[in-house]
Design a protein around this motif. Structure first.
Motif, PDB file in Angstrom:
ATOM      1  N   GLU A  36       0.822  -1.213   0.000  1.00  0.00           N
ATOM      2  CA  GLU A  36       0.000   0.000   0.000  1.00  0.00           C
ATOM      3  C   GLU A  36       0.853   1.259   0.000  1.00  0.00           C
ATOM      4  O   GLU A  36       0.354   2.357  -0.195  1.00  0.00           O
ATOM      5  N   HIS A  73       2.211  -5.140   9.154  1.00  0.00           N
ATOM      6  CA  HIS A  73       0.803  -4.751   9.184  1.00  0.00           C
ATOM      7  C   HIS A  73       0.557  -3.663  10.225  1.00  0.00           C
ATOM      8  O   HIS A  73       0.939  -3.787  11.386  1.00  0.00           O
ATOM      9  N   SER A  75      -2.748  -0.957  10.854  1.00  0.00           N
ATOM     10  CA  SER A  75      -4.049  -0.488  10.364  1.00  0.00           C
ATOM     11  C   SER A  75      -4.090   1.019  10.143  1.00  0.00           C
ATOM     12  O   SER A  75      -4.891   1.513   9.354  1.00  0.00           O
ATOM     13  N   ARG A  78      -1.265   1.789   6.889  1.00  0.00           N
ATOM     14  CA  ARG A  78      -1.575   1.105   5.621  1.00  0.00           C
ATOM     15  C   ARG A  78      -0.298   0.803   4.831  1.00  0.00           C
ATOM     16  O   ARG A  78      -0.109   1.232   3.698  1.00  0.00           O
ATOM     17  N   SER A  81      -1.505  -4.605   2.581  1.00  0.00           N
ATOM     18  CA  SER A  81      -2.799  -5.248   2.786  1.00  0.00           C
ATOM     19  C   SER A  81      -2.615  -6.730   2.503  1.00  0.00           C
ATOM     20  O   SER A  81      -1.774  -7.112   1.690  1.00  0.00           O
ATOM     21  N   GLU A 123      -6.623  -7.062   8.796  1.00  0.00           N
ATOM     22  CA  GLU A 123      -7.905  -6.528   8.363  1.00  0.00           C
ATOM     23  C   GLU A 123      -8.246  -7.110   6.999  1.00  0.00           C
ATOM     24  O   GLU A 123      -7.439  -7.102   6.074  1.00  0.00           O
ATOM     25  N   ASN A 124      -9.451  -7.629   6.894  1.00  0.00           N
ATOM     26  CA  ASN A 124      -9.903  -8.224   5.640  1.00  0.00           C
ATOM     27  C   ASN A 124     -11.419  -8.136   5.613  1.00  0.00           C
ATOM     28  O   ASN A 124     -12.071  -8.335   6.642  1.00  0.00           O
TER      29      ASN A 124
END
Length: 216
Positions: A36, A73, A75, A78, A81, A123-124
């Motif tokens: 990202e 990772h 959140s 970013r 992903s 996160e998904n």
């Protein structure tokens, strides 16, 4: 005389135990993902370039080892992903629900149960459904396959078992070995080659763990 070595079991749920060889090997399993933002000096590590100073461009598709994916990772920032591996997606969950025994778990993912629980760290869009259903899905898959695993382990005395374990994930292979040891111990006892039947090491280790929890 040195003490006997007892293998360290894997962690539970989303937590890993890095004294466990199984968890160390599981952490090398790769996840599909996307950069990202640009990732400086990670190109070689992620198989994206030849020079150690090269960066991974933003938007690049990646295959990321679990240990690195958890480290990168974030959140809020970013950085990367992570996508679900196909065996955990809805189509495969439907296959497991229909007949879990037809799936070659070792081919699809040798650490199916442990690796699946690690996916909740990311996160998904499917995570809410996974959180609600995968614990049930994993349990149902495990139950559906458990009886066949133990039946096979109890009916293969002094035989080549390579074909029987070829389709099992590592947890299931460990259970198969426990069943085989129990069968072999019983056969030795029945033939008078053992003085007594002793408790399984799994039972003994579980008892020690419970005592430790009570003392703590």
């Amino acid at each position: 005389m040195s003490d006997s070595y007892f293998p360290v079991g894997p962690g539970l749920g989303m937590e890993e135990n890095f004294l466990s060889l199984d968890d160390i090997l599981m952490s090398q399993e790769k996840l599909p993902g996307r950069a990202e933002s640009a990732l400086p000096r990670l190109a070689v590590l992620l198989g994206q370039g030849a020079g150690s100073a090269e960066s991974v461009p933003e938007g690049s598709k990646l295959e990321i080892p679990l240990w690195l994916a958890k480290g990168l990772h974030d959140s809020k920032r970013r950085i990367i992903s992570v996508e679900l591996p196909k065996i955990y997606k809805e189509a495969w969950r439907t296959v497991f629900s229909a007949d879990a025994n037809v799936v070659d778990l070792h081919k699809m993912g040798p650490y199916y149960y442990g690796f699946g629980s690690q996916l909740l760290n990311f996160e998904n869009p499917e995570n809410p459904e996974i959180a609600q259903t995968d614990s049930v899905c994993f349990l149902q898959t495990f139950i559906a396959r458990f009886r066949r695993i133990m039946d096979s382990s109890q009916n293969a005395y002094n035989e080549d078992t390579s074909a029987l374990v070829a389709r099992l994930d590592e947890l299931e292979r460990a259970l198969f070995q426990v069943g085989q040891k129990g069968l072999n111990d019983f056969q030795c006892w029945e033939k008078g080659q053992a003085s007594q039947i002793t408790a399984s090491s799994l039972v003994q280790n579980y008892g020690k763990r419970k005592l430790t929890e009570v003392d703590g």
